[in-house]
Design a protein around this motif. Structure first.
Motif, PDB file in Angstrom:
ATOM      1  N   VAL A 133       0.984  -1.368   0.078  1.00 42.80           N
ATOM      2  CA  VAL A 133      -0.159  -0.319   0.043  1.00 42.80           C
ATOM      3  C   VAL A 133       0.705   1.376  -0.089  1.00 42.80           C
ATOM      4  CG1 VAL A 133      -1.961  -1.184   1.124  1.00 42.80           C
ATOM      5  CG2 VAL A 133      -0.387   0.006   2.579  1.00 42.80           C
ATOM      6  N   VAL A 134       1.984   1.226   0.464  1.00 38.93           N
ATOM      7  CA  VAL A 134       2.931   2.367   0.298  1.00 38.93           C
ATOM      8  C   VAL A 134       3.791   2.329  -0.984  1.00 38.93           C
ATOM      9  CG1 VAL A 134       4.768   3.585   1.549  1.00 38.93           C
ATOM     10  CG2 VAL A 134       3.155   2.553   2.801  1.00 38.93           C
ATOM     11  N   LEU A 135       4.557   1.144  -1.167  1.00 40.58           N
ATOM     12  CA  LEU A 135       5.614   1.184  -2.251  1.00 40.58           C
ATOM     13  C   LEU A 135       4.965   1.396  -3.661  1.00 40.58           C
ATOM     14  CD1 LEU A 135       8.356  -1.099  -1.086  1.00 40.58           C
ATOM     15  CD2 LEU A 135       8.310   1.368  -0.943  1.00 40.58           C
ATOM     16  N   TRP A 136       3.735   0.698  -3.844  1.00 45.46           N
ATOM     17  CA  TRP A 136       3.254   0.730  -5.199  1.00 45.46           C
ATOM     18  C   TRP A 136       2.756   2.157  -5.600  1.00 45.46           C
ATOM     19  CZ3 TRP A 136       3.158  -1.390  -9.584  1.00 45.46           C
ATOM     20  CH2 TRP A 136       2.178  -1.303 -10.620  1.00 45.46           C
ATOM     21  N   PRO A 137       1.918   2.908  -4.794  1.00 46.49           N
ATOM     22  CA  PRO A 137       1.619   4.412  -5.171  1.00 46.49           C
ATOM     23  C   PRO A 137       2.808   5.171  -5.174  1.00 46.49           C
ATOM     24  CG  PRO A 137       0.161   3.481  -3.309  1.00 46.49           C
ATOM     25  CD  PRO A 137       1.320   2.394  -3.655  1.00 46.49           C
ATOM     26  N   ALA A 138       4.050   4.693  -4.638  1.00 47.10           N
ATOM     27  CA  ALA A 138       5.060   5.567  -4.851  1.00 47.10           C
ATOM     28  C   ALA A 138       5.801   5.235  -6.086  1.00 47.10           C
ATOM     29  CB  ALA A 138       6.263   5.228  -3.679  1.00 47.10           C
ATOM     30  N   PHE A 139       5.806   4.088  -6.477  1.00 53.96           N
ATOM     31  CA  PHE A 139       6.250   3.679  -7.636  1.00 53.96           C
ATOM     32  C   PHE A 139       5.629   4.363  -8.791  1.00 53.96           C
ATOM     33  CE2 PHE A 139       6.098   0.723 -11.469  1.00 53.96           C
ATOM     34  CZ  PHE A 139       7.469   0.614 -11.953  1.00 53.96           C
ATOM     35  N   LEU A 140       4.230   4.432  -8.764  1.00 54.91           N
ATOM     36  CA  LEU A 140       3.477   4.972  -9.950  1.00 54.91           C
ATOM     37  C   LEU A 140       3.773   6.606  -9.946  1.00 54.91           C
ATOM     38  CD1 LEU A 140      -0.033   3.051  -9.043  1.00 54.91           C
ATOM     39  CD2 LEU A 140       1.847   2.492 -10.816  1.00 54.91           C
ATOM     40  N   VAL A 141       3.990   7.135  -8.819  1.00 56.73           N
ATOM     41  CA  VAL A 141       4.108   8.697  -8.787  1.00 56.73           C
ATOM     42  C   VAL A 141       5.478   8.886  -9.425  1.00 56.73           C
ATOM     43  CG1 VAL A 141       4.860  10.825  -7.366  1.00 56.73           C
ATOM     44  CG2 VAL A 141       2.432   9.253  -7.041  1.00 56.73           C
ATOM     45  N   LEU A 142       6.792   8.212  -9.025  1.00 61.31           N
ATOM     46  CA  LEU A 142       8.070   8.315  -9.376  1.00 61.31           C
ATOM     47  C   LEU A 142       8.319   7.982 -10.736  1.00 61.31           C
ATOM     48  CD1 LEU A 142       9.723   7.380  -6.230  1.00 61.31           C
ATOM     49  CD2 LEU A 142       9.331   9.829  -6.876  1.00 61.31           C
ATOM     50  N   PHE A 143       7.727   6.908 -11.304  1.00 59.23           N
ATOM     51  CA  PHE A 143       8.079   6.133 -12.549  1.00 59.23           C
ATOM     52  C   PHE A 143       7.277   5.892 -13.557  1.00 59.23           C
ATOM     53  CE2 PHE A 143      10.964   4.758  -9.199  1.00 59.23           C
ATOM     54  CZ  PHE A 143      11.969   5.322  -9.294  1.00 59.23           C
ATOM     55  N   VAL A 144       5.942   6.172 -13.367  1.00 61.86           N
ATOM     56  CA  VAL A 144       4.908   5.667 -14.318  1.00 61.86           C
ATOM     57  C   VAL A 144       4.080   6.863 -14.763  1.00 61.86           C
ATOM     58  CG1 VAL A 144       2.694   4.239 -14.866  1.00 61.86           C
ATOM     59  CG2 VAL A 144       4.682   3.374 -13.584  1.00 61.86           C
ATOM     60  N   PHE A 145       3.389   7.756 -14.023  1.00 60.46           N
ATOM     61  CA  PHE A 145       2.454   8.819 -14.215  1.00 60.46           C
ATOM     62  C   PHE A 145       3.298  10.146 -13.633  1.00 60.46           C
ATOM     63  CE2 PHE A 145      -0.657   5.372 -12.816  1.00 60.46           C
ATOM     64  CZ  PHE A 145      -0.863   4.976 -14.317  1.00 60.46           C
ATOM     65  N   ALA A 146       3.257  11.026 -14.844  1.00 63.60           N
ATOM     66  CA  ALA A 146       3.734  12.440 -14.582  1.00 63.60           C
ATOM     67  C   ALA A 146       2.749  13.540 -14.365  1.00 63.60           C
ATOM     68  CB  ALA A 146       4.528  12.710 -15.693  1.00 63.60           C
ATOM     69  N   ASP A 147       1.453  13.182 -14.972  1.00 64.30           N
ATOM     70  CA  ASP A 147       0.446  14.316 -15.039  1.00 64.30           C
ATOM     71  C   ASP A 147      -0.884  13.517 -14.108  1.00 64.30           C
ATOM     72  OD1 ASP A 147       2.048  16.278 -16.165  1.00 64.30           O
ATOM     73  OD2 ASP A 147       1.525  15.226 -18.161  1.00 64.30           O
ATOM     74  N   ASN A 148      -1.724  14.465 -13.615  1.00 64.71           N
ATOM     75  CA  ASN A 148      -2.982  14.187 -13.109  1.00 64.71           C
ATOM     76  C   ASN A 148      -2.834  12.834 -12.240  1.00 64.71           C
ATOM     77  OD1 ASN A 148      -5.776  14.104 -12.476  1.00 64.71           O
ATOM     78  ND2 ASN A 148      -6.188  12.997 -14.343  1.00 64.71           N
ATOM     79  N   VAL A 149      -1.902  12.919 -11.419  1.00 69.04           N
ATOM     80  CA  VAL A 149      -1.548  11.640 -10.523  1.00 69.04           C
ATOM     81  C   VAL A 149      -2.641  11.143  -9.669  1.00 69.04           C
ATOM     82  CG1 VAL A 149       0.092  10.800  -8.816  1.00 69.04           C
ATOM     83  CG2 VAL A 149       0.907  12.306 -10.508  1.00 69.04           C
ATOM     84  N   TYR A 150      -3.335  12.016  -8.843  1.00 66.83           N
ATOM     85  CA  TYR A 150      -4.339  11.799  -7.912  1.00 66.83           C
ATOM     86  C   TYR A 150      -5.400  11.356  -8.774  1.00 66.83           C
ATOM     87  CZ  TYR A 150      -2.221  14.127  -4.172  1.00 66.83           C
ATOM     88  OH  TYR A 150      -1.163  14.706  -3.155  1.00 66.83           O
ATOM     89  N   GLY A 151      -6.230  11.882  -9.817  1.00 70.05           N
ATOM     90  CA  GLY A 151      -7.251  11.293 -10.581  1.00 70.05           C
ATOM     91  C   GLY A 151      -6.899   9.911 -11.385  1.00 70.05           C
ATOM     92  N   THR A 152      -5.699   9.749 -11.779  1.00 70.78           N
ATOM     93  CA  THR A 152      -5.455   8.376 -12.462  1.00 70.78           C
ATOM     94  C   THR A 152      -5.318   7.402 -11.532  1.00 70.78           C
ATOM     95  OG1 THR A 152      -4.323   9.750 -14.210  1.00 70.78           O
ATOM     96  CG2 THR A 152      -3.528   7.196 -14.270  1.00 70.78           C
TER      97      THR A 152
END
Length: 403
Positions: A235-254
């Motif tokens: 629950v911590v590392l997966w969202p962190a991974f998405l923020v740092l390496f996958v999604f650049a824009d509209n992070v919260y919505g996506t």
């Protein structure tokens, strides 16, 4: 309305349990509100910290402090539960959760110290989980406990499904701090159903940890530590991974939208899992879902794009339901085998798990000062995969049966 639906779903098949249904329905309704409130903020806590400009090291240290605090507050929550009962302890947990959410919002608004929120989050989790475990393990029914846990999971996941979507929209258009403000009001609503019936256990109890025969339940403690650890890493590392390496824009919505889809798909899994556990298929189900979950962790570091993230979320949420309901059913039945020591047994499991989690998170923090963010998160996923497999160390008697 929700209470009537719950009534029809369960009571029509077990009409002789009418006298205890109100206790179960209280928990279901309260957990629905809690699921929604935490669904709005839970997955976004690491996102919020990183989006404020803090690095991965700060995020890892925050959770090391969080679990370090829980080592002590798990035991404090146990003594409070023994003294006041699980319902009143759950009330304290909700109040602490409200305070934690409020201070978290103030980190961005007035610069409230981030690390000062961590012990509050930890204490709120201790008081909530210890009380919930004691309450539900006491009022559940052994023959249908799997189904009741399955239904509880369905209720929580309905809230968890709507929460991330609502949270993503709110954070995108009104700013992240509003998430924590709104969650406070939802948590307050969740307090209302809790006190329609009396405490399910005797109050003013005296706890004696020396009476717990650790040598006979070592496997419970070891498997429980891995069980709790795996979930926190996810629950911590997966969202962190998405923020740092996958999604650049509209992070919260996506992230919120994709999390909601995963929760929705897992609703059916929660219902089916409860039935399988009650039919003595728990041991096999635990093995299959934990192995599948470990495989998902191996894939996580290589995921890119919306489709890949969505696939991982669907797989993860479906498998997580399978092993969580199964394991907790075994845990609650094991607590029944320690008459007079239910609170001691459950709180000891939580406290030992918190010690292990603190050790792992502080190690990840130390490593983050030497290695790249990607390497540290990948290592965290590897630890989670091993933890998922190690859950099978358990030897709960209620999970033995048909293969």
């Amino acid at each position: 309305m929700l209470k009537k639906l719950i009534h029809k779903a369960l009571l029509k098949q077990h009409f002789w349990r009418h006298s205890t249904f109100d206790e179960l329905s209280e928990v279901y309704v309260s957990m629905a509100f809690r699921g929604f409130a935490l669904g709005m903020i839970g997955i976004f806590v690491p996102v919020y910290i990183l989006e404020l400009g803090y690095g991965l090291s700060t995020l890892l240290l925050f959770f090391a402090i969080y679990f370090g605090a829980r080592v002590f507050t798990d035991i404090l929550a146990a003594f409070t539960t023994a003294r006041l009962g699980p319902k009143h302890t759950l009330l304290i947990g909700y109040i602490l959760q409200i305070l934690a959410a409020g201070t978290f919002a103030l980190v961005d608004i007035i610069g409230f110290p981030l690390f000062a929120s961590a012990p509050l989050w930890g204490a709120s989790a201790s008081f909530t989980f210890i009380a919930l475990h004691v309450d539900f393990s006491k009022i559940k029914h052994t023959e249908h406990g799997g189904k009741e846990l399955g239904f509880l999971n369905v209720v929580e996941r309905i809230g968890g499904m709507i929460g991330p979507l609502a949270g993503g929209v709110l954070a995108t258009f009104l700013g992240a701090p509003i998430l924590f403000v709104v969650s406070v009001f939802v948590l307050m609503l969740g307090l209302i159903p809790l006190f329609r019936t009396q405490e399910p256990v005797k109050t003013k109890q005296k706890l004696t940890y020396r009476k717990l025969e650790i040598q006979h339940i070592k496997r419970d403690f070891i498997s429980g530590a891995f069980f709790y650890l795996e979930n926190t890493l996810c629950v911590v590392l997966w969202p962190a991974f998405l923020v740092l390496f996958v999604f650049a824009d509209n992070v919260y919505g996506t992230i919120g939208a994709l999390a909601s889809v995963g929760f929705f798909v897992s609703l059916l899994s929660a219902y089916l899992t409860g039935k399988l556990v009650d039919n003595k298929r728990g041991g096999l189900l635990l093995k299959v879902t934990t192995i599948g979950n470990a495989c998902v962790y191996i894939m996580r570091p290589f995921v890119q794009g919306v489709v890949g993230v969505l696939g991982i979320n669907i797989l993860n949420d479906s498998l997580t339901v399978g092993y969580r309901i199964t394991y907790i059913k075994g845990l609650y039945d094991a607590a029944d085998q320690h008459p007079g020591l239910r609170i001691v047994y459950l709180s000891s499991m939580e406290a030992f798990g918190s010690i292990v989690k603190f050790f792992v998170w502080i190690q990840l923090y130390i490593l983050s000062t030497f290695f790249s963010d990607y390497q540290v998160i990948t290592l965290g996923f590897a630890v989670a995969a091993i933890s998922s497999l190690a859950i099978n160390i358990q030897k709960f008697s209620s999970l033995k049966g048909k293969i």
